[in-house]
Motif scaffolding. Structure first.
Motif, PDB file in Angstrom:
ATOM      1  N   GLU A   1       0.823  -1.215   0.000  1.00  6.64           N
ATOM      2  CA  GLU A   1       0.000   0.000   0.000  1.00  6.64           C
ATOM      3  C   GLU A   1       0.852   1.257   0.000  1.00  6.64           C
ATOM      4  N   ARG A   2       2.152   1.083   0.064  1.00 11.35           N
ATOM      5  CA  ARG A   2       3.076   2.209   0.067  1.00 11.35           C
ATOM      6  C   ARG A   2       4.313   1.806  -0.722  1.00 11.35           C
ATOM      7  N   PRO A   3       5.003   2.774  -1.303  1.00 10.37           N
ATOM      8  CA  PRO A   3       6.075   2.425  -2.236  1.00 10.37           C
ATOM      9  C   PRO A   3       7.382   2.017  -1.587  1.00 10.37           C
ATOM     10  N   ASN A   4       7.617   2.403  -0.341  1.00 11.08           N
ATOM     11  CA  ASN A   4       8.876   2.024   0.301  1.00 11.08           C
ATOM     12  C   ASN A   4       8.680   1.926   1.803  1.00 11.08           C
ATOM     13  N   SER A   5       9.721   1.482   2.469  1.00 11.97           N
ATOM     14  CA  SER A   5       9.658   1.333   3.925  1.00 11.97           C
ATOM     15  C   SER A   5      11.084   1.248   4.437  1.00 11.97           C
ATOM     16  N   THR A   6      11.228   1.131   5.741  1.00 13.19           N
ATOM     17  CA  THR A   6      12.562   0.958   6.308  1.00 13.19           C
ATOM     18  C   THR A   6      12.776  -0.510   6.671  1.00 13.19           C
ATOM     19  N   LEU A   7      14.044  -0.859   6.826  1.00 18.83           N
ATOM     20  CA  LEU A   7      14.336  -2.226   7.263  1.00 18.83           C
ATOM     21  C   LEU A   7      13.721  -2.512   8.633  1.00 18.83           C
ATOM     22  N   ALA A   8      13.679  -1.500   9.489  1.00 20.37           N
ATOM     23  CA  ALA A   8      13.062  -1.701  10.809  1.00 20.37           C
ATOM     24  C   ALA A   8      11.578  -2.047  10.651  1.00 20.37           C
ATOM     25  N   GLU A   9      10.903  -1.352   9.736  1.00 18.33           N
ATOM     26  CA  GLU A   9       9.489  -1.662   9.488  1.00 18.33           C
ATOM     27  C   GLU A   9       9.333  -3.049   8.879  1.00 18.33           C
ATOM     28  N   GLU A  10      10.282  -3.407   8.031  1.00 19.09           N
ATOM     29  CA  GLU A  10      10.244  -4.746   7.451  1.00 19.09           C
ATOM     30  C   GLU A  10      10.479  -5.806   8.525  1.00 19.09           C
ATOM     31  N   ASP A  11      11.425  -5.537   9.391  1.00 22.49           N
ATOM     32  CA  ASP A  11      11.719  -6.480  10.459  1.00 22.49           C
ATOM     33  C   ASP A  11      10.461  -6.728  11.302  1.00 22.49           C
ATOM     34  N   ALA A  12       9.695  -5.668  11.504  1.00 26.08           N
ATOM     35  CA  ALA A  12       8.492  -5.804  12.326  1.00 26.08           C
ATOM     36  C   ALA A  12       7.340  -6.441  11.547  1.00 26.08           C
ATOM     37  N   GLY A  13       7.204  -6.119  10.248  1.00 28.28           N
ATOM     38  CA  GLY A  13       5.975  -6.474   9.558  1.00 28.28           C
ATOM     39  C   GLY A  13       6.087  -7.368   8.345  1.00 28.28           C
ATOM     40  N   ASN A  14       7.308  -7.742   7.969  1.00 30.72           N
ATOM     41  CA  ASN A  14       7.455  -8.601   6.790  1.00 30.72           C
ATOM     42  C   ASN A  14       7.541 -10.054   7.237  1.00 30.72           C
ATOM     43  N   PRO A  15       6.551 -10.877   6.894  1.00 31.51           N
ATOM     44  CA  PRO A  15       6.553 -12.252   7.428  1.00 31.51           C
ATOM     45  C   PRO A  15       7.790 -13.047   7.027  1.00 31.51           C
ATOM     46  N   PHE A  16       8.391 -12.691   5.909  1.00 25.22           N
ATOM     47  CA  PHE A  16       9.578 -13.440   5.473  1.00 25.22           C
ATOM     48  C   PHE A  16      10.793 -13.170   6.364  1.00 25.22           C
ATOM     49  N   LEU A  17      10.716 -12.139   7.174  1.00 28.87           N
ATOM     50  CA  LEU A  17      11.822 -11.846   8.096  1.00 28.87           C
ATOM     51  C   LEU A  17      11.546 -12.387   9.491  1.00 28.87           C
ATOM     52  N   HIS A  18      10.491 -13.162   9.620  1.00 26.29           N
ATOM     53  CA  HIS A  18      10.091 -13.627  10.943  1.00 26.29           C
ATOM     54  C   HIS A  18      10.499 -15.068  11.221  1.00 26.29           C
ATOM     55  N   PHE A  19      11.187 -15.682  10.294  1.00 26.93           N
ATOM     56  CA  PHE A  19      11.538 -17.090  10.476  1.00 26.93           C
ATOM     57  C   PHE A  19      12.973 -17.240  10.956  1.00 26.93           C
TER      58      PHE A  19
ATOM     59  N   PRO B   1       2.119  -8.749  11.968  1.00 20.72           N
ATOM     60  CA  PRO B   1       2.864  -8.689  13.229  1.00 20.72           C
ATOM     61  C   PRO B   1       3.672  -9.963  13.454  1.00 20.72           C
ATOM     62  N   ARG B   2       4.760  -9.837  14.162  1.00 21.67           N
ATOM     63  CA  ARG B   2       5.639 -10.975  14.380  1.00 21.67           C
ATOM     64  C   ARG B   2       4.921 -12.162  14.991  1.00 21.67           C
ATOM     65  N   ALA B   3       4.079 -11.896  15.975  1.00 20.29           N
ATOM     66  CA  ALA B   3       3.450 -13.010  16.680  1.00 20.29           C
ATOM     67  C   ALA B   3       2.046 -13.298  16.166  1.00 20.29           C
ATOM     68  N   HIS B   4       1.774 -12.921  14.933  1.00 23.61           N
ATOM     69  CA  HIS B   4       0.428 -13.076  14.396  1.00 23.61           C
ATOM     70  C   HIS B   4       0.002 -14.547  14.440  1.00 23.61           C
ATOM     71  N   PRO B   5      -1.134 -14.825  15.089  1.00 23.30           N
ATOM     72  CA  PRO B   5      -1.528 -16.229  15.248  1.00 23.30           C
ATOM     73  C   PRO B   5      -1.864 -16.917  13.938  1.00 23.30           C
ATOM     74  N   ALA B   6      -2.208 -16.121  12.884  1.00 26.17           N
ATOM     75  CA  ALA B   6      -2.580 -16.750  11.625  1.00 26.17           C
ATOM     76  C   ALA B   6      -1.354 -17.125  10.792  1.00 26.17           C
ATOM     77  N   ARG B   7      -0.209 -16.667  11.233  1.00 23.62           N
ATOM     78  CA  ARG B   7       0.984 -16.961  10.427  1.00 23.62           C
ATOM     79  C   ARG B   7       1.329 -18.442  10.559  1.00 23.62           C
ATOM     80  N   PRO B   8       1.489 -19.120   9.447  1.00 24.26           N
ATOM     81  CA  PRO B   8       1.826 -20.528   9.531  1.00 24.26           C
ATOM     82  C   PRO B   8       3.239 -20.724  10.074  1.00 24.26           C
ATOM     83  N   HIS B   9       3.452 -21.827  10.711  1.00 23.10           N
ATOM     84  CA  HIS B   9       4.771 -22.248  11.162  1.00 23.10           C
ATOM     85  C   HIS B   9       5.493 -21.187  11.994  1.00 23.10           C
ATOM     86  N   PRO B  10       4.865 -20.717  13.070  1.00 18.07           N
ATOM     87  CA  PRO B  10       5.606 -19.776  13.930  1.00 18.07           C
ATOM     88  C   PRO B  10       6.858 -20.463  14.483  1.00 18.07           C
ATOM     89  N   ASP B  11       7.895 -19.710  14.644  1.00 20.05           N
ATOM     90  CA  ASP B  11       9.109 -20.320  15.208  1.00 20.05           C
ATOM     91  C   ASP B  11       9.778 -19.332  16.160  1.00 20.05           C
TER      92      ASP B  11
END
Ligand code: FE2
Length: 244
Positions: A190-208, A234-244
């Motif tokens: 929904e937005r064209p760019n972000s920071t790595l900190a925002e990605e760390d918090a909200g990008n599911p691919f960075l949560h594994f 969110p990092r602890a989102h319950p709907a995210r498959p395979h939390p680790d």
């Protein structure tokens, strides 16, 4: 970190083509040299932007070799025949195409566009020689199809490797400052760019932390459960498959 107005460069973004590609023009302020990142879709629009700002296109930078990122090379080279075409050697080997003015690089190489330093990062996973381009003066990172805003590139196409992508994303996350601004190759959020900190918090691919769980999510889950526009998870989102 310096204000944007104090940086030696400006980044112009154009959203072009039917696949929401971002084409970027890096402008070196002092020299008025320009590097086009992923020249594709509407060369006339890219050339018009350069002309509007009085820029000379001296370099074309390829994040990777997929058609939607390179299909304007020939027309841009007609307008700027001396421009060097920069890509990583492993991508050139994978692509196996004869290029005009190729400049082959390895991860860690630096290009000086006037006063602007551009660092080449080797970020395999989407393709074997995918690159991100880092501008250290302002910590901007042009990420191609490696890292999107709250997403990452597919790894199921030819040359893709989800295990490599797992390591690539970890290296980006740990190797660059949190305020680094990412500029992706597609406008999938929904937005064209972000920071790595925002990605760390909200990008599911960075949560594994577990590679196999990441691979399963990338290859079998993500495209089934998420539609664009990508929104933060969110990092602890319950709907995210395979939390680790
Ligand atoms: Fe791609």
């Amino acid at each position: 970190m310096p204000e944007k107005a104090d940086l030696p460069y400006r980044i112009h973004a154009l959203e072009l083509g039917p696949m929401e590609n971002f084409v970027y023009v890096i402008e070196d302020r002092a020299s008025a040299r320009a590097a086009v990142v992923d020249p594709a879709w509407e060369p006339a629009a890219i050339l018009a932007l350069a002309e509007h700002h009085g820029l000379q296109i001296t370099d074309l930078l390829l994040t990777h070799s997929h058609h939607d990122h390179i299909n304007g090379i020939e027309q841009l080279l007609e307008a700027a025949p001396n421009a060097g075409v920069h890509l990583l050697k492993p991508e050139a080997d994978f692509w196996d195409r004869q290029l005009v003015n190729p400049r082959l690089h390895h991860g860690g190489d630096r290009l000086h566009l006037g006063d602007t330093e551009i660092r080449f990062l080797h970020t395999p996973g989407h393709t074997p020689g995918s690159a991100c381009f880092h501008l250290p003066a302002g910590d901007d990172l042009l990420t191609g199809d490696t890292l999107f805003v709250f997403g990452c590139g597919r790894c199921d196409l030819a040359g893709g490797d989800p295990e490599q992508m797992f390591h690539t994303l970890k290296d980006l996350r740990t190797g660059l400052p949190p305020h680094t601004c990412i500029h992706p190759g597609h406008n999938y959020a929904e937005r064209p760019n972000s920071t790595l900190a925002e990605e760390d918090a909200g990008n599911p691919f960075l949560h594994f932390n577990d590679k196999n769980a990441f691979v399963h999510y990338r290859m079998h889950e993500h495209d089934r459960v998420r539609d664009a526009p990508y929104r933060p998870v969110p990092r602890a989102h319950p709907a995210r498959p395979h939390p680790d």
